[in-house]
Write a protein that holds these residues in place. Structure first.
Motif, PDB file in Angstrom:
ATOM      1  N   HIS A   1     145.779  54.810  14.945  1.00 21.62           N
ATOM      2  CA  HIS A   1     144.694  54.928  13.965  1.00 21.62           C
ATOM      3  C   HIS A   1     144.486  56.375  13.547  1.00 21.62           C
ATOM      4  N   ASP A   2     144.601  57.294  14.496  1.00 21.57           N
ATOM      5  CA  ASP A   2     144.431  58.712  14.163  1.00 21.57           C
ATOM      6  C   ASP A   2     145.510  59.172  13.190  1.00 21.57           C
ATOM      7  N   LEU A   3     146.757  58.809  13.451  1.00 26.53           N
ATOM      8  CA  LEU A   3     147.849  59.210  12.567  1.00 26.53           C
ATOM      9  C   LEU A   3     147.713  58.575  11.187  1.00 26.53           C
ATOM     10  N   MET A   4     147.350  57.298  11.167  1.00 23.08           N
ATOM     11  CA  MET A   4     147.179  56.617   9.882  1.00 23.08           C
ATOM     12  C   MET A   4     146.050  57.245   9.074  1.00 23.08           C
ATOM     13  N   ALA A   5     144.965  57.601   9.743  1.00 23.04           N
ATOM     14  CA  ALA A   5     143.812  58.149   9.039  1.00 23.04           C
ATOM     15  C   ALA A   5     144.078  59.561   8.520  1.00 23.04           C
TER      16      ALA A   5
ATOM     17  N   VAL B   1     148.925  47.191   6.465  1.00 16.03           N
ATOM     18  CA  VAL B   1     148.359  47.634   5.189  1.00 16.03           C
ATOM     19  C   VAL B   1     146.833  47.581   5.256  1.00 16.03           C
ATOM     20  N   THR B   2     146.316  46.498   5.828  1.00 14.97           N
ATOM     21  CA  THR B   2     144.876  46.336   5.999  1.00 14.97           C
ATOM     22  C   THR B   2     144.313  47.425   6.907  1.00 14.97           C
ATOM     23  N   GLU B   3     145.001  47.702   8.014  1.00 14.45           N
ATOM     24  CA  GLU B   3     144.562  48.745   8.933  1.00 14.45           C
ATOM     25  C   GLU B   3     144.468  50.088   8.223  1.00 14.45           C
ATOM     26  N   ALA B   4     145.488  50.423   7.447  1.00 10.39           N
ATOM     27  CA  ALA B   4     145.503  51.712   6.755  1.00 10.39           C
ATOM     28  C   ALA B   4     144.355  51.819   5.762  1.00 10.39           C
ATOM     29  N   ALA B   5     144.126  50.767   4.985  1.00  8.31           N
ATOM     30  CA  ALA B   5     143.055  50.805   3.985  1.00  8.31           C
ATOM     31  C   ALA B   5     141.688  50.956   4.633  1.00  8.31           C
ATOM     32  N   ALA B   6     141.491  50.307   5.781  1.00  7.02           N
ATOM     33  CA  ALA B   6     140.211  50.422   6.491  1.00  7.02           C
ATOM     34  C   ALA B   6     139.958  51.843   6.977  1.00  7.02           C
ATOM     35  N   LEU B   7     141.039  52.620   7.100  1.00  2.00           N
ATOM     36  CA  LEU B   7     140.932  54.005   7.548  1.00  2.00           C
ATOM     37  C   LEU B   7     140.954  54.992   6.382  1.00  2.00           C
ATOM     38  N   GLY B   8     140.987  54.484   5.150  1.00  5.23           N
ATOM     39  CA  GLY B   8     140.974  55.349   3.988  1.00  5.23           C
ATOM     40  C   GLY B   8     142.342  55.841   3.562  1.00  5.23           C
ATOM     41  N   THR B   9     143.393  55.123   3.935  1.00  6.62           N
ATOM     42  CA  THR B   9     144.760  55.522   3.575  1.00  6.62           C
ATOM     43  C   THR B   9     145.396  54.417   2.731  1.00  6.62           C
ATOM     44  N   PRO B  10     145.708  54.694   1.470  1.00  6.95           N
ATOM     45  CA  PRO B  10     146.287  53.669   0.591  1.00  6.95           C
ATOM     46  C   PRO B  10     147.762  53.426   0.912  1.00  6.95           C
TER      47      PRO B  10
ATOM     48  N   THR C   1     169.583  60.724  13.108  1.00  9.08           N
ATOM     49  CA  THR C   1     170.162  61.046  11.794  1.00  9.08           C
ATOM     50  C   THR C   1     169.123  61.443  10.757  1.00  9.08           C
ATOM     51  N   ALA C   2     167.846  61.448  11.115  1.00  9.87           N
ATOM     52  CA  ALA C   2     166.794  61.714  10.139  1.00  9.87           C
ATOM     53  C   ALA C   2     166.734  63.192   9.782  1.00  9.87           C
ATOM     54  N   PRO C   3     166.320  63.511   8.567  1.00 12.50           N
ATOM     55  CA  PRO C   3     166.161  64.915   8.172  1.00 12.50           C
ATOM     56  C   PRO C   3     164.958  65.566   8.864  1.00 12.50           C
ATOM     57  N   ALA C   4     164.842  66.866   8.712  1.00 14.37           N
ATOM     58  CA  ALA C   4     163.846  67.628   9.476  1.00 14.37           C
ATOM     59  C   ALA C   4     162.413  67.283   9.098  1.00 14.37           C
ATOM     60  N   HIS C   5     162.184  66.784   7.898  1.00 10.97           N
ATOM     61  CA  HIS C   5     160.798  66.514   7.491  1.00 10.97           C
ATOM     62  C   HIS C   5     160.277  65.176   8.034  1.00 10.97           C
ATOM     63  N   VAL C   6     161.087  64.473   8.841  1.00 15.92           N
ATOM     64  CA  VAL C   6     160.696  63.190   9.427  1.00 15.92           C
ATOM     65  C   VAL C   6     160.439  63.378  10.906  1.00 15.92           C
ATOM     66  N   THR C   7     159.268  62.959  11.381  1.00 17.30           N
ATOM     67  CA  THR C   7     158.889  63.032  12.790  1.00 17.30           C
ATOM     68  C   THR C   7     158.728  61.629  13.340  1.00 17.30           C
ATOM     69  N   PHE C   8     159.360  61.342  14.467  1.00 19.65           N
ATOM     70  CA  PHE C   8     159.253  60.035  15.118  1.00 19.65           C
ATOM     71  C   PHE C   8     158.275  60.151  16.289  1.00 19.65           C
ATOM     72  N   HIS C   9     157.233  59.351  16.248  1.00 15.89           N
ATOM     73  CA  HIS C   9     156.225  59.360  17.306  1.00 15.89           C
ATOM     74  C   HIS C   9     156.465  58.268  18.341  1.00 15.89           C
ATOM     75  N   GLY C  10     157.364  57.322  18.038  1.00 17.44           N
ATOM     76  CA  GLY C  10     157.624  56.235  18.954  1.00 17.44           C
ATOM     77  C   GLY C  10     156.434  55.293  19.050  1.00 17.44           C
ATOM     78  N   ARG C  11     156.409  54.517  20.133  1.00 23.62           N
ATOM     79  CA  ARG C  11     155.307  53.589  20.342  1.00 23.62           C
ATOM     80  C   ARG C  11     154.102  54.356  20.864  1.00 23.62           C
ATOM     81  N   VAL C  12     152.948  54.159  20.253  1.00 24.05           N
ATOM     82  CA  VAL C  12     151.747  54.906  20.604  1.00 24.05           C
ATOM     83  C   VAL C  12     150.611  53.922  20.899  1.00 24.05           C
ATOM     84  N   THR C  13     149.513  54.431  21.426  1.00 28.39           N
ATOM     85  CA  THR C  13     148.329  53.601  21.650  1.00 28.39           C
ATOM     86  C   THR C  13     147.680  53.262  20.313  1.00 28.39           C
TER      87      THR C  13
ATOM     88  N   PRO D   1     137.592  55.962  12.977  1.00 29.07           N
ATOM     89  CA  PRO D   1     138.088  57.342  12.987  1.00 29.07           C
ATOM     90  C   PRO D   1     138.003  57.966  11.585  1.00 29.07           C
ATOM     91  N   ARG D   2     137.454  59.148  11.504  1.00 33.83           N
ATOM     92  CA  ARG D   2     137.375  59.853  10.217  1.00 33.83           C
ATOM     93  C   ARG D   2     137.879  61.285  10.372  1.00 33.83           C
TER      94      ARG D   2
END
Length: 366
Positions: free
Chosen positions: A254-258, A276-285, A237-249, A181-182
């Motif tokens: 991968h789309d969110l991480m990328a 961490v490995t998954e994120a780096a493979a998608l270009g996310t440090p 209890t989370a502030p407004a700038h935090v979004t919870f996506h729950g369990r996803v496919t 995914p890019r």
């Protein structure tokens, strides 16, 4: 070679995780290369007690707590004399196969991580104290009497503290999604956390760190990806700038991480830290706590480790995120890990060396 693997779970178990993915990827390659491979694991509702899968055999018996006893019983009735090597894959509790394999087969342990501090997070106080200071030290000291394969330098160092002296570090593997995914990175500065919402992953620390960093990065937001017992309480209890996506496919993850600019990890400890490995493979440090496992995967992925405090994570996040937003890193091949073909070949070579089994012609197939 005739190889028996002992693991309390197989990939069909509801609680299967990274260790089971590792096992499945390796075993199917060994089987394809012509080796006779058997995995013994706990029973799973709705799955047969004896199953052939991807060329290797899966035997299931016992529960989370009785699988160790059932493995020994199965060995005495059906296993003795049928294997060259027995691999004790340890997830907190070893099978201690080196104490009861009695027919000349060589025993080797494969350890992904030690539990240690996690006892005090996942168990009631009395059991946590007993497990941390009595049970696990005793298990690992006994395990140290046989050769051990560890999936990270952190795990090797932890085992050494318990007296293990013959420990070989073997690589971690990863298979990036194909096609990779890019998507375009978000315009708004965005951090992502991917993992179960459980205490030892410390998702609350990540929320706290992003809240502190947001004071210096206008518009910073956080995506929390994953389910778990803490999800509802954290979301409430989370502030407004935090979004919870729950369990996803996997594709959604991968789309969110990328699309995010940085991935955050704050576990108490890991065996490696595959996310961490998954994120780096998608270009996310990644910015991660400097703890066992995470320090290995994050360093290999070109990320940054910080002291295990939200304040330290926030400071590095505020320092580095603007640069990553301007110029995102390129995807890192295998996220700093290795291909599963390489892992299977390297692990088998280590098994041969410890088991002193002569090497014959071999081709690892995917």
């Amino acid at each position: 070679m005739r190889i028996l693997i002992l693991n309390w779970r197989d990939l069909s178990h509801p609680a299967a995780g990274g260790a089971e993915v590792y096992t499945e990827q390796v075993l199917r390659r060994w089987a394809a290369a012509g080796h006779q491979v058997t995995l013994f694991a706990a029973a799973v509702a709705g799955r047969p007690a004896d199953e052939l899968r991807d060329g290797y055999r899966v035997i299931r018996a016992g529960s989370r707590f009785t699988v160790y006893r059932e493995a020994r019983r199965w060995w005495q009735r059906h296993g003795r004399g049928r294997f060259d090597v027995v691999i004790d894959e340890t997830n907190t509790v070893p099978f201690q196969a080196h104490e009861w394999v009695d027919d000349g087969a060589r025993t080797i342990a494969l350890v992904h991580q030690t539990c240690e501090e996690i006892w005090h997070i996942n168990a009631p106080p009395i059991l946590a104290h007993l497990g941390r200071h009595r049970l696990e030290p005793n298990w690992l000291r006994r395990l140290g009497g046989s050769p051990i394969l560890a999936v990270s330098a952190s795990t090797r160092d932890a085992l050494a503290r318990f007296g293990a002296y013959d420990v070989t570090v073997v690589p971690e593997g990863y298979e990036p999604p194909n096609p990779l995914p890019r998507p375009v990175k978000e315009e708004q500065p965005t951090a992502v956390f991917c993992g179960r919402m459980v205490s030892y992953k410390r998702p609350g620390d990540v929320i706290r760190a992003v809240g502190l960093a947001a004071e210096r990065i206008p518009g910073l937001r956080l995506w929390m990806v994953g389910g778990g017992p803490l999800l509802d309480r954290l979301a409430a209890t989370a502030p407004a700038h935090v979004t919870f996506h729950g369990r996803v496919t996997e594709a959604e993850k991968h789309d969110l991480m990328a699309r995010a600019h940085v991935h955050l990890a704050a576990s108490v400890r890991e065996g490696w830290g595959l996310v961490v490995t998954e994120a780096a493979a998608l270009g996310t440090p990644t910015v991660a706590y400097d703890v066992p496992g995470l320090r290995d995967s994050t360093t290999a992925a070109g990320g940054v480790v910080v002291p295990a405090r939200p304040e330290a994570m926030a400071a590095r996040l505020a320092e580095l995120l603007p640069g990553w937003q301007r110029q995102p890193p390129a995807p890192l091949p295998y996220g700093g890990a290795h291909s599963w073909d390489t892992v299977a070949d390297t692990l088998l070579a280590a098994v041969r060396q410890h088991a002193r089994v002569p090497r014959g012609p071999m081709r690892v197939a995917a």
